[in-house]
Design an enzyme around this catalytic site. Structure first.
Site, PDB file in Angstrom:
ATOM      1  N   LYS A 112       0.818  -1.209   0.000  1.00  0.00           N
ATOM      2  CA  LYS A 112       0.000   0.000   0.000  1.00  0.00           C
ATOM      3  C   LYS A 112       0.857   1.268   0.000  1.00  0.00           C
ATOM      4  O   LYS A 112       0.403   2.328  -0.405  1.00  0.00           O
ATOM      5  CB  LYS A 112      -0.986  -0.021   1.157  1.00  0.00           C
TER       6      LYS A 112
HETATM    7  C1  LIG Z   1      -4.449  -4.477   0.955  1.00  0.00           C
HETATM    8  C2  LIG Z   1      -3.643  -5.731   0.827  1.00  0.00           C
HETATM    9  C3  LIG Z   1      -3.967  -6.736  -0.114  1.00  0.00           C
HETATM   10  C4  LIG Z   1      -5.192  -6.671  -1.014  1.00  0.00           C
HETATM   11  O1  LIG Z   1      -5.131  -5.677  -1.996  1.00  0.00           O
HETATM   12  P1  LIG Z   1      -6.465  -5.162  -2.709  1.00  0.00           P
HETATM   13  O2  LIG Z   1      -6.047  -3.998  -3.533  1.00  0.00           O
HETATM   14  O3  LIG Z   1      -7.407  -4.772  -1.606  1.00  0.00           O
HETATM   15  O4  LIG Z   1      -7.006  -6.285  -3.521  1.00  0.00           O
HETATM   16  C5  LIG Z   1      -3.123  -7.837  -0.204  1.00  0.00           C
HETATM   17  N1  LIG Z   1      -2.044  -7.970   0.599  1.00  0.00           N
HETATM   18  C6  LIG Z   1      -1.709  -7.028   1.510  1.00  0.00           C
HETATM   19  C7  LIG Z   1      -0.511  -7.237   2.367  1.00  0.00           C
HETATM   20  C8  LIG Z   1      -2.483  -5.870   1.650  1.00  0.00           C
HETATM   21  O5  LIG Z   1      -2.141  -4.949   2.573  1.00  0.00           O
END
Ligand SMILES: *Cc1c(COP(=O)(O)O)cnc(C)c1O
Length: 464
Positions: A112
């Site tokens: 993120k």
């Molecule tokens: C948010 C997240 C995901 C999922 O991503 P999306 O964009 O919501 O599909 C997968 N792995 C981790 C570690 C995350 O923080």
């Protein structure tokens, strides 16, 4: 570039307004009115370019002249200088044709950061230009909160207030938020559970007047178009590194809200030759059910070893639906209204179209633990539990062994100790050197009752 709502009723906006707005007034999500295109020759010419050079080309296509070229370039350089690897998102080879794309070298060790570091700087740029100020409020049980805090830390025009349930967040997760000692960062430990935190944030958005003046309230969820835009970049970067556009590439993506994999789908629509997208879920399998058997329906929330993928509804799936329904906002709205009350199906021919590109797998906790063990034995890589779902799905769903498969590694294993310890690594995974003293750093947070009025008062008294 103009952006339109997936429900077809809200006014079209430019990039700046889309970044500042988040959700459209008709409840839809913003998408570009036309998708920028890159020719095979152009993509081929990116071989050997740096991450930030490719990032500029991709982002410029969505931003146009709304940010001057030099300013945007500087913003991108500044954003990705916070990553602790010169490649920003390095690619590791696991076997002859399976690669791991490490997206976790940012400040909070999860993917993120790629988007939220950029979003913070974009918000600050546009707010500064308008002489406005924003307050970000969010509730978190861990992950997104710390990435949002790190993304807003350098902002002059943004203050961020993140609510977490007091004593109910793991120590590493809490400290990643509370040890950021910037003037514009406020951590509130709420005497309640995560649902209480969420309810307070929601109540505050419904009553924005409490802020007064020219301060706007901004959300930190994954519906902001700028987050998708920033994530498109690493699909191009990694695909070019393994031979695109001269050969096709496949991706396997640990998924929850469908934001990350939708960015991959955008790269495909922009001209990247993709053979297959594999959607990996944990036991919260709404995406697996809709992709594998056209069952689009809600199921109760389950708590798993991959908590950042624990969701009931995948908000960004709406963006794919809009594309599958040929930008028919009324049809998307109708489908989603029915979905709120009952299981629904996507029209057969449209679902068939999605299946030409998408496969999926749901991976339960027991399998996740096995995969962490097995992947370590076979490759020497210690996967985090989210990445492990992607690794397994890549193997099970692979349609063509001759096409390079890139599995997205969405978090560093040190962040999710439970699963790593259960897989037999009793010490967990060590934090990387720049985080090694996390448990000794000074913390700052305020404990407040689970009461919206008290928390809103705290926000008003502390915002700059
Ligand atoms: C948010 C997240 C995901 C999922 O991503 P999306 O964009 O919501 O599909 C997968 N792995 C981790 C570690 C995350 O923080």
């Amino acid at each position: 570039m103009r952006y339109i709502s997936t429900r077809g009723q809200a006014p079209a906006l430019n990039f700046e307004d889309v970044v500042l707005t988040g959700l459209a007034t008709d409840g839809g999500l913003y998408v570009p009115e036309t998708i920028p295109q890159f020719s095979a020759e152009e993509i081929a010419s990116w071989a050997g370019l740096s991450y930030t050079e490719i990032a500029y080309k991709v982002m410029h296509a969505f931003i146009g002249d709304e940010i001057p070229a030099d300013t945007l370039k500087a913003m991108i350089e500044d954003t990705y200088s916070t990553f602790k690897h010169d490649a920003v998102t390095p690619l590791k080879q696991l076997d002859s044709n399976h690669y791991l794309l490490e997206l976790f070298h940012g400040p909070t060790l999860a993917f993120k950061d790629v988007a939220l570091q950029m979003l913070g700087r974009l918000l600050d740029h546009f707010l500064g230009k308008r002489n406005e100020h924003a307050v970000i409020m969010g509730a978190t049980s861990g992950d997104t909160g710390s990435a949002a805090i790190e993304g807003c830390k350098p902002c002059e025009h943004v203050d961020i207030f993140i609510l977490h349930p007091y004593n109910r967040v793991s120590e590493v997760q809490r400290r990643q938020m509370t040890t950021v000692l910037a003037d514009n960062v406020f951590n509130i430990a709420v005497e309640g559970n995560f649902d209480d935190c969420q309810a307070i944030v929601k109540a505050s958005f419904n009553n924005q007047g409490f802020l007064g003046g020219n301060t706007r309230l901004v959300a930190v969820n994954s519906i902001n178009w700028a987050r998708i835009m920033a994530q498109i970049v690493y699909y191009f970067v990694s695909a070019v590194a393994v031979g695109a556009p001269h050969r096709k590439v496949s991706f396997s993506v640990p998924s929850a809200n469908f934001g990350d994999i939708f960015a991959g789908y955008m790269a495909y629509k922009m001209g990247l030759p993709v053979n297959q997208f594999v959607v990996a879920t944990n036991a919260n399998d709404i995406l697996h059910r809709v992709i594998s058997k056209n069952d689009f329906s809600k199921q109760p929330l389950l708590h798993t070893l991959s908590p950042s993928m624990d969701i009931v509804v995948s908000s960004n799936f709406e963006r794919l639906l809009f594309d599958l329904y040929d930008n028919d906002g009324a049809a998307v709205e109708d489908l989603l209204n029915r979905f709120n009350n009952e299981p629904v199906q996507i029209e057969q021919t449209r679902w068939d179209n999605a299946r030409k590109l998408f496969d999926s797998l749901s991976v339960d906790d027991a399998t996740t633990i096995d995969v962490i063990k097995e992947a370590f034995e076979r490759t020497g890589e210690l996967l985090d539990p989210h990445t492990a779902t992607g690794y397994r799905a890549a193997e099970v769903c692979n349609r063509d062994q001759s096409v390079p498969m890139i599995t997205l590694a969405t978090a560093h294993p040190a962040k999710f100790e439970d699963a790593v310890i259960k897989a037999g690594f009793a010490q967990g995974a060590p934090l990387p050197p720049h985080m090694a003293d996390l448990l000794e750093r000074e913390e700052r947070y305020t404990v407040l009752p689970a009461d919206a009025a008290a928390i809103q008062q705290y926000v008003v008294e502390n915002k700059r």
